[in-house]
Design a protein around this motif. Structure first.
Motif, short mmCIF file in Angstrom:
data_model
loop_
_atom_site.label_atom_id
_atom_site.label_comp_id
_atom_site.label_asym_id
_atom_site.label_seq_id
_atom_site.Cartn_x
_atom_site.Cartn_y
_atom_site.Cartn_z
N SER A 6 0.83 -1.21 0.00
CA SER A 6 0.00 0.00 0.00
C SER A 6 0.86 1.26 0.00
O SER A 6 0.48 2.27 -0.59
CB SER A 6 -0.97 0.00 1.18
N ASP A 7 2.04 1.20 0.63
CA ASP A 7 2.94 2.35 0.58
C ASP A 7 3.41 2.60 -0.85
O ASP A 7 3.44 3.73 -1.32
CB ASP A 7 4.18 2.13 1.46
N GLY A 8 3.75 1.54 -1.54
CA GLY A 8 4.18 1.67 -2.93
C GLY A 8 3.05 2.16 -3.82
O GLY A 8 3.27 2.99 -4.71
N ASP A 9 1.86 1.65 -3.59
CA ASP A 9 0.70 2.10 -4.37
C ASP A 9 0.45 3.59 -4.15
O ASP A 9 0.18 4.33 -5.10
CB ASP A 9 -0.55 1.31 -3.99
N GLU A 10 0.54 4.00 -2.91
CA GLU A 10 0.32 5.41 -2.59
C GLU A 10 1.38 6.29 -3.26
O GLU A 10 1.06 7.35 -3.81
CB GLU A 10 0.36 5.61 -1.07
N LEU A 11 2.60 5.84 -3.25
CA LEU A 11 3.67 6.59 -3.89
C LEU A 11 3.44 6.72 -5.40
O LEU A 11 3.60 7.80 -5.99
CB LEU A 11 5.01 5.92 -3.62
N MET A 12 3.03 5.63 -6.04
CA MET A 12 2.78 5.68 -7.48
C MET A 12 1.58 6.57 -7.80
O MET A 12 1.58 7.29 -8.81
CB MET A 12 2.57 4.28 -8.05
N LEU A 13 0.55 6.55 -6.95
CA LEU A 13 -0.60 7.44 -7.16
C LEU A 13 -0.19 8.91 -7.07
O LEU A 13 -0.64 9.75 -7.85
CB LEU A 13 -1.70 7.14 -6.14
N LYS A 14 0.67 9.23 -6.10
CA LYS A 14 1.16 10.61 -5.96
C LYS A 14 2.00 11.00 -7.17
O LYS A 14 1.89 12.12 -7.68
CB LYS A 14 1.98 10.75 -4.68
N ALA A 15 2.84 10.09 -7.63
CA ALA A 15 3.67 10.37 -8.80
C ALA A 15 2.79 10.62 -10.03
O ALA A 15 3.04 11.54 -10.81
CB ALA A 15 4.64 9.22 -9.06
N ALA A 17 -0.34 11.66 -10.05
CA ALA A 17 -1.05 12.93 -9.87
C ALA A 17 -0.15 14.11 -10.21
O ALA A 17 -0.59 15.08 -10.86
CB ALA A 17 -1.57 13.05 -8.44
N LEU A 18 1.11 14.05 -9.81
CA LEU A 18 2.05 15.11 -10.15
C LEU A 18 2.32 15.14 -11.65
O LEU A 18 2.36 16.21 -12.25
CB LEU A 18 3.36 14.92 -9.38
N ALA A 19 2.51 13.99 -12.25
CA ALA A 19 2.79 13.92 -13.68
C ALA A 19 1.62 14.43 -14.50
O ALA A 19 1.82 15.04 -15.56
CB ALA A 19 3.13 12.49 -14.09
N ASP A 20 0.41 14.20 -14.03
CA ASP A 20 -0.78 14.64 -14.76
C ASP A 20 -0.89 16.16 -14.84
O ASP A 20 -1.64 16.69 -15.66
CB ASP A 20 -2.05 14.05 -14.15
N ARG A 21 -0.14 16.86 -14.02
CA ARG A 21 -0.12 18.33 -14.07
C ARG A 21 0.74 18.86 -15.21
O ARG A 21 0.65 20.02 -15.56
CB ARG A 21 0.42 18.90 -12.76
N GLU A 22 1.58 18.01 -15.76
CA GLU A 22 2.51 18.40 -16.81
C GLU A 22 2.14 17.73 -18.14
O GLU A 22 1.89 16.54 -18.17
CB GLU A 22 3.94 17.99 -16.44
N PRO A 23 2.16 18.48 -19.22
CA PRO A 23 1.84 17.89 -20.52
C PRO A 23 3.06 17.25 -21.20
O PRO A 23 3.14 17.20 -22.41
CB PRO A 23 1.32 19.10 -21.32
N SER A 24 4.00 16.75 -20.42
CA SER A 24 5.24 16.21 -20.96
C SER A 24 5.11 14.73 -21.31
O SER A 24 4.99 13.88 -20.41
CB SER A 24 6.37 16.38 -19.94
N PRO A 25 5.14 14.36 -22.58
CA PRO A 25 5.07 12.95 -22.95
C PRO A 25 6.27 12.16 -22.42
O PRO A 25 6.16 10.99 -22.09
CB PRO A 25 5.01 12.94 -24.47
N THR A 26 7.43 12.81 -22.33
CA THR A 26 8.62 12.15 -21.79
C THR A 26 8.38 11.74 -20.34
O THR A 26 8.69 10.61 -19.95
CB THR A 26 9.84 13.09 -21.88
N LEU A 27 7.83 12.63 -19.56
CA LEU A 27 7.53 12.34 -18.16
C LEU A 27 6.53 11.19 -18.05
O LEU A 27 6.70 10.27 -17.25
CB LEU A 27 7.00 13.59 -17.47
#
Length: 69
Positions: A6-15, A17-27
């Protein structure tokens, strides 16, 4: 102490959410690759394959100038 699933899942969800703020296909390609890696090490081979295919498609179509990809 190692992180729990669950810690790993939470970390990936946060990542994500942060990535979704950027329109970077590389990210997004990099994050898909990281999510595939997590799925693979959890023996989620079908999920890993789907994420790797998504990352590969993004790299091919949206990231032609990225030398490291």
């Amino acid at each position: 102490m190692s992180p729990t699933r669950s810690d790993g899942d939470e970390l990936m969800l946060k990542a994500r959410a942060l990535a979704d703020r950027e329109p970077s296909p590389t990210l997004h390609a990099y994050l898909d690759f990281m999510e595939a890696t997590v799925a693979f090490f959890r023996s989620g081979y079908v999920a890993a394959q789907r994420k790797l295919e998504a990352a590969h498609e993004l790299v091919l179509t949206e990231c032609p100038g990225e030398a490291w990809l």
